[in-house]
Design an enzyme around this catalytic site. Structure first.
Site, PDB file in Angstrom:
ATOM      1  CG  HIS A  51      -1.889  -1.179   1.161  1.00 50.06           C
ATOM      2  ND1 HIS A  51      -3.116  -1.234   2.054  1.00 50.06           N
ATOM      3  CD2 HIS A  51      -2.262  -2.178   0.192  1.00 50.06           C
ATOM      4  CE1 HIS A  51      -3.719  -2.015   1.761  1.00 50.06           C
ATOM      5  NE2 HIS A  51      -3.431  -2.579   0.749  1.00 50.06           N
ATOM      6  CD  GLU A  53      -1.265   3.948   4.282  1.00 45.34           C
ATOM      7  OE1 GLU A  53      -2.238   3.946   4.603  1.00 45.34           O
ATOM      8  OE2 GLU A  53      -1.213   2.919   3.042  1.00 45.34           O
ATOM      9  CB  CYS A  78      -5.748  -1.032   5.709  1.00 52.32           C
ATOM     10  SG  CYS A  78      -4.090  -1.685   5.415  1.00 52.32           S
ATOM     11  CB  CYS A  87      -0.979   0.857   6.328  1.00 53.42           C
ATOM     12  SG  CYS A  87      -0.882  -0.018   4.619  1.00 53.42           S
ATOM     13  CB  ALA A 157     -19.730  11.550 -29.461  1.00 52.38           C
ATOM     14  NE  ARG A 190     -14.420   2.064 -24.989  1.00 51.03           N
ATOM     15  CZ  ARG A 190     -14.529   1.589 -26.178  1.00 51.03           C
ATOM     16  NH1 ARG A 190     -13.883   0.925 -26.821  1.00 51.03           N
ATOM     17  NH2 ARG A 190     -15.729   2.311 -26.881  1.00 51.03           N
ATOM     18  CB  THR A 202     -25.181   0.474 -28.885  1.00 53.43           C
ATOM     19  OG1 THR A 202     -25.960   1.743 -28.713  1.00 53.43           O
ATOM     20  CG2 THR A 202     -23.711   0.784 -29.136  1.00 53.43           C
ATOM     21  N   GLY A 293     -27.020   2.748 -25.952  1.00 49.04           N
ATOM     22  CA  GLY A 293     -27.427   3.787 -26.805  1.00 49.04           C
ATOM     23  C   GLY A 293     -28.338   4.932 -26.269  1.00 49.04           C
ATOM     24  CG  LEU A 297     -26.465   6.874 -22.819  1.00 42.95           C
ATOM     25  CD1 LEU A 297     -25.985   7.322 -23.985  1.00 42.95           C
ATOM     26  CD2 LEU A 297     -25.479   6.748 -21.532  1.00 42.95           C
TER      27      LEU A 297
END
Length: 348
Positions: A51, A53, A78, A87, A157, A190, A202, A293, A297
């Site tokens: 981690h 730390e 943690c 940590c 878009a 992505r 789509t 599509g 949405l």
């Protein structure tokens, strides 16, 4: 900006290096300060590895200075054994007496226990420095643990005249509205999210891969709606290259089988977004970017089940076709990418 805010801001900058690689863990950054000078830095790079730390402490050349240093960390250290030791135990073992924390960890296994452990050991602990900024950094992690669903990003878009697709498409491939630079940015996004989702139309019209082929990063889990098995069997989404969740009403009629394909039955007539989120939560996806599509949405918008919207407007005019979704949100950023305009909104 006071001195604590200065160093927590640096922690946030470091933590952002882990976007897309730390799931299911949060992004965390840490700095160690001795006599008003940073002597160590670290961030959580990959789930299962040390981690922030630990990396910060290990980067300090003179370990004897730790006892007189302050450690800054964007998220509560943690206190439990996971893939790595706690940590908070390491901070105590190294004799670090001053700890400054950006935000409490919402994860049930931590949630204040790390802070309590530090206080019980005699550490001086200060919490809540740039708290909102630290929570925004880990908005996916916080949403997943507090709301029991993924963080939902809408993305589309649209043309200058607010269409997202032509009325008819000649080929089974996308009709590009934005430029190549915007397209590459989308592939970067992505790689930063755990899931990517499209609706049936789509998938049928564009035959998308939903991959990160224009960016160096992991492919997200693909999520697709296919109520009545309209998507052709030879579609790229069914190529088995990436884990793919297919939502359907008729899993017993599945005609596509293969590696990495999981069919989930849901009721398309009732609270569709909520059902989808419940399944994605069960699959431990902390975030999903919905790329289309328009119907998919709009369904999430109408049910007020979204957190962020990223909208490109290209220079083209389509004159007719599929209208862009209608929504309202608070704009938090705007920029031009060559001749494209990008606005980012949050659901406030």
């Amino acid at each position: 900006m006071n001195i604590h805010e200065k160093y927590i801001k640096r922690c946030i900058q470091l933590a952002q290096n882990g976007l897309g690689t730390t799931y299911p863990n949060p992004m965390v950054g840490s700095v160690i300060v001795y006599k008003n000078k940073i002597i160590g830095e670290g961030w959580h790079r990959i789930a299962g590895e040390p981690h922030a730390e630990v990396n910060a402490i290990n980067s300090v050349e003179d370990q004897s200075a730790l006892k007189n240093s302050t450690i800054y960390v964007s998220l509560e250290p943690c206190s439990h054994y996971g893939k790595t030791p706690p940590c908070s135990d390491l901070i105590i073992a190294k004799g670090i007496k001053k700890v400054v924390i950006g935000s409490v960890d919402p994860f049930a296994e931590v949630a204040g226990r790390g802070i309590k452990k530090l206080l019980d050991a005699g550490c001086e602990v200060q919490v809540g420095i740039l708290e909102k900024e630290c929570q925004w950094l880990n908005r996916r992690f916080f949403t997943f643990h507090q709301k029991k669903r993924p963080y939902i990003i809408l993305k589309w878009a649209q043309s200058q005249d607010a269409f997202i697709a032509p009325e008819k498409q000649e080929k089974r491939e996308p009709v590009w509205i934005t430029n190549q630079h915007s397209n590459q940015l989308v592939h970067k996004w992505r790689s930063e999210e755990q899931g990517i989702m499209v609706g049936t139309q789509t998938a049928v019209a564009d035959n998308p891969k939903l991959s990160t082929r224009l960016w160096d990063g992991p492919d997200p889990v693909r999520v697709v709606l296919d109520r009545n098995h309209r998507i052709p069997k030879d579609s790229a989404l069914f190529d088995g290259s990436v884990k793919t969740l297919v939502f359907t009403e008729k899993p017993k009629e599945v005609v596509v089988t293969g590696k990495n394909l999981i069919f989930e039955k849901i009721d398309f007539k009732s609270k569709l977004p909520q059902q989808i989120c419940e399944v994605l939560y069960r699959h431990e996806l902390q975030s999903v970017i919905i790329e289309g599509g328009a119907k998919t949405l709009q369904t999430f918008i109408d049910d007020d089940l979204w957190d962020e919207a990223r909208i490109f407007t290209g220079k083209v005019q389509l004159r007719n076709g599929v209208k862009a979704p209608v929504f309202s949100g608070k704009i938090i950023s705007e920029k031009n990418i060559k001749d494209d305009n990008l606005k980012v909104y949050i659901n406030d």
